[in-house]
Design a protein around this motif. Structure first.
Motif: not given
Ligand SMILES: Nc1ncnc2c1ncn2[C@@H]1O[C@H](COP(=O)(O)OP(=O)(O)OP(=O)(O)O)[C@@H](O)[C@H]1O
Length: 600
Positions: A253, A461, A463-464, A588
Motif C-alpha cells: 500500500f 499490485e 494499492k493506494d 486493509d
C-alpha cells in the motif's frame, strides 16, 4: 556447462537423480526426509518445527548435495540459509565418517556482522544434535587478532566471516583454505558493493581449484556476474519465483501525503494502534530516526533505534529482543544499503535510471565519506531475519526499487503474510514543509513508478491507501505541538546520548554475552531519550478525537489486524472465505478508521 533451472524445469545429468523425488512427489507431501539428510539434521529440523522444506530448500539442497556449483536466486525470507547450511553440514558429517583429521572444509562469506551472527546461530541450531562433530567459528566480532588466531588454531569445520575478516586471517596465516571443500557467498549481490572487491579477489586466488561454490541472493545483478568471474565459476542457476495467490505474502500500500503528514499519519497509526503486531519503520537517515523516536516519545509510544552508528553488540541485541517480542517498533535507517543499491530491474527496463542513480551518488561524495566513518559491515534491510513482522512502513521511501524489495522482505517471511505501507511525497508537495522535509523525497514519485513496475512483474499490485484526511486532520494540532518540541538540538542531543548509553550497554553486553545470557534481558534499548520538551498531556488521546465506536472500535479485529498465520492454500481454495479476509478488510485495516471531529 551452465544450466538454468526454474520452478518447473529439471536439471539434466548429475542432478537428475537427486531431483527426482522433488518432481515426483506432490509438493504438499514432500518432506525433509525425502532429501536424504543425516538423521541428526532431521532431528534438529524437527526441533525447529519446520514442517516441510521451502521451495528453495527443495530445489537447492539436492543440487548442493550432489556437489554442484549453485547460484540461487529466491525471494527474501524464503529460507535460503537452511538451503545451504543443511547440505554443508550433511557433507561434513559424511566426511567425518571416514576421517578424524581436523580441517576447515567450508567458508561462509556474508557482507555484514549481523548476518555472520545470524548464520552462526543457524548453524548451531541445525548442528545441535551433532555438536561434537561440527565446529563452527565466526570471525566478525570485534575480537583481537590473538583471539581469532586461537579460535582458528583448531581448524574449525566451518568459518563464517565477512570477506575482510576472512582475508585478514588468511593473510596472517591464521586461517588455511588448503582443505576447503565448499565456499558459500550469502547475499552475493552485496559483496562487491560493500567494498569487499579486493578481499574477494585475494581470497579467490587462494581458494583451491574445484571447490564447490554456492551463491545465494534475493536479486541478480551485474555484481553477481562479477563474482562468478572472480571465482571462475559458472554455476547452475536456480531462479525461483514462487507464485502467490492474491492477498498472500505481502500486501503493498502507498499513501500519498505531504511531508508533515507523514508524522501525522504515524502518530495516528501508532497511538490508536491501527496496526497491530510488530513493525519496522524505515527512515532516510540517522537524524531522522531520532526525530521520529523523539516525536513518538511525546505521545508515549516506545520504539527502538537501529542504525550503523550503534555498536554491533547493541544492534544484535536489539534484533534478538525484537524477535523475542520484547519490542514492537524498530525505527531503522539503512543509509548504507541505500547508497549502494542500484536497480537491476530499472536497468532491464532500459530506462537508464541506473546511470542516473550512479550520477546522483557521485554528486554526493561527502555522503560516502561520512558513511565510511560508520560501521562498514552494517546492513539492516539485507538478510536479517526479523521474526513475525506484520508491517514494514517506509516512512521515507527508499531511493531504489531494489532497496524496496529488501526492506519489505523483512515482513512475510517463512511463508507468512504481511503488509508494506509506504509514504510517498508527490512532487507538488516536496519542500512544502521545510521542518520535516528530507532530500530523498524529491524522487519519490519516480521511485514509486519503478516499484509499481517491479511488483507488477511478479504479479503484485501496489494499492493506494486513502485515509479519511478530514478526520485525521483532527489530530494535527497535537502533532504540531509534538513536532515543535522535537528541535534540531533535541535530535542532536538524543543521538549523542543514545550513542553514549549504547556504548556502555555494549560493553555490558560483550561481557555477558557468553557468560550470562539471562542477565541481558534487563538491558533495554527502547528507553526514553528525553531530550525534547516533555508534554505529558500529549500522551493521552482525548475521547472527542476518537471515532464514534470508541477505542474498542479501533482495536477490534477489523482494524489493524495484520494476519501472521502461515499460508494455507488448500484452505483458501476450498473455503475461500479466509483468503478473502487476507486481501479484503482485514488486510486493509486503516480504511475502516473514522475519527470523529471535535464538535465544540
Ligand atoms: N522449511 C521451513 N519451514 C519453516 N520456517 C522456515 C523454513 N526454512 C526457513 N524458515 C524460517 O524462515 C525464516 C527466513 O529464513 P532465511 O533467513 O533463511 O531467509 P532468506 O531467504 O535467507 O531471507 P533473506 O533474503 O532476507 O536473507 C527464518 O526465520 C527461518 O527460521
Amino acid at each position: 556447462m551452465k544450466r538454468k533451472l526454474d520452478k518447473n524445469d529439471r536439471p539434466s545429468s548429475a542432478a537428475d537423480s537427486e531431483q527426482k523425488p522433488a518432481t515426483e512427489k506432490a509438493e504438499a507431501e514432500f518432506s525433509f526426509t525425502d532429501l536424504g539428510l543425516d538423521p541428526r539434521l532431521l532431528q534438529a529440523i524437527a526441533k525447529q518445527k519446520f514442517e516441510k522444506p521451502t521451495l528453495v530448500q527443495r530445489k537447492a539442497i539436492p543440487l548442493a548435495l550432489s556437489g554442484q556449483d549453485v547460484l540461487c536466486k529466491a525471494k527474501t525470507g524464503s529460507g535460503k540459509t537452511a538451503a545451504y547450511v543443511l547440505p554443508l553440514l550433511a557433507s561434513i558429517l559424511k566426511k567425518k565418517q571416514t576421517t578424524t583429521t581436523a580441517s576447515t572444509s567450508a567458508l561462509v562469506l556474508v557482507p555484514t556482522r549481523e548476518l555472520a551472527d545470524q548464520v552462526f546461530k543457524a548453524i548451531e541450531q541445525f548442528a545441535s544434535f551433532c555438536a561434537k562433530d561440527i565446529q563452527a567459528v565466526k570471525l566478525t566480532d570485534k575480537l583481537t587478532d590473538a583471539v581469532q588466531r586461537s579460535l582458528l588454531s583448531n581448524s574449525p569445520d566451518i568459518v563464517i566471516s565477512t570477506p575482510a575478516r576472512a582475508w585478514h586471517n588468511v593473510n596472517s596465516s591464521a586461517l588455511s583454505l588448503e582443505h576447503l571443500v565448499c565456499l558459500v557467498l550469502d547475499e552475493a549481490d552485496l559483496m562487491l558493493s560493500y567494498g569487499y572487491d579486493e578481499d574477494m579477489k585475494n581470497l579467490a586466488k587462494l581458494v583451491p581449484k574445484g571447490v564447490q561454490t554456492i551463491m545465494m541472493s534475493a536479486t541478480l545483478s551485474a555484481e553477481v556476474d562479477a563474482l562468478k568471474e572472480i571465482f571462475y565459476r559458472d554455476p547452475t542457476l536456480l531462479d525461483l519465483e514462487e507464485p502467490e495467490a492474491d492477498g498472500e505474502g505481502i500486501s503493498h500500500f502507498v499513501v500519498k501525503c505531504g511531508e508533515d503528514e507523514k508524522f501525522l499519519l504515524a502518530y495516528v497509526i501508532f497511538k490508536l494502534q491501527l496496526i497491530k503486531g510488530k513493525c519496522i519503520i524505515f527512515v532516510a537517515d540517522i537524524d531522522r530516526s531520532y526525530r521520529l523516536k523523539l516525536f513518538f516519545e511525546q505521545f508515549g509510544i516506545r520504539s527502538c533505534i537501529l542504525n550503523s552508528e550503534l555498536p554491533v553488540n547493541s544492534r544484535i541485541h536489539v534484533v534478538e529482543e525484537f524477535n523475542r517480542n520484547v519490542y514492537d517498533i524498530i525505527i531503522a535507517s539503512d543509509e548504507k544499503s541505500e547508497m549502494l543499491n542500484v536497480d537491476p530491474e530499472d536497468d532491464e527496463a532500459g530506462d537508464g535510471k541506473k546511470g542516473e542513480e550512479k550520477e546522483e551518488e557521485s554528486k554526493h561524495p561527502k555522503k560516502r565519506r561520512k558513511l565510511a566513518k560508520r560501521d562498514s559491515e552494517y546492513g539492516v534491510s539485507r538478510g536479517i531475519d526479523f521474526k513475525n513482522v506484520g508491517t514494514v512502513i517506509n516512512f521515507d521511501l527508499p531511493t531504489t526499487a531494489s532497496s524496496y524489495t529488501h526492506r519489505i522482505g523483512r515482513t512475510a517471511r517463512a511463508g507468512k503474510n504481511g503488509m508494506a505501507l509506504s509514504f510517498v511525497v508527490p512532487q507538488a508537495l516536496y519542500r512544502k514543509h521545510m521542518p520535516t522535509t528530507v532530500d530523498t523525497a524529491e524522487k519519490d514519485e519516480k521511485v514509486l513508478a519503478r516499484i509499481i513496475r517491479q511488483q507488477k512483474k511478479i504479479g503484485k499490485e501496489v494499492k493506494d491507501y486513502n485515509f479519511n484526511k478530514e478526520q485525521v486532520e483532527a489530530f494535527r494540532y497535537r502533532m504540531n505541538d509534538a513536532l515543535r518540541a522535537v528541535t534540531k538540538v533535541a535530535v542532536r542531543e538524543a543521538r549523542t546520548r543514545e550513542l553514549r548509553q549504547e556504548l556502555l550497554k555494549s560493553e555490558k553486553l560483550k561481557r555477558y554475552f557468553e557468560e550470562n545470557p539471562a542477565e541481558l534481558h534487563h538491558v533495554r534499548h527502547d528507553g526514553e531519550l528525553r531530550t525534547a520538551r516533555s508534554q505529558p498531556h500529549l500522551k493521552h488521546v482525548p475521547d472527542y478525537l476518537l471515532p464514534k465506536e470508541g477505542k474498542k472500535g479501533l482495536t477490534s479485529e477489523e482494524i489493524g489486524f495484520v494476519p501472521l498465520r502461515k499460508k494455507d492454500r488448500s484452505r483458501h481454495h476450498k473455503k475461500g472465505k479466509r483468503g478473502v479476509k487476507v486481501g479484503g478488510r482485514r488486510a486493509d485495516p486503516l480504511k475502516t478508521f473514522k475519527a470523529r471531529r471535535k464538535t465544540k
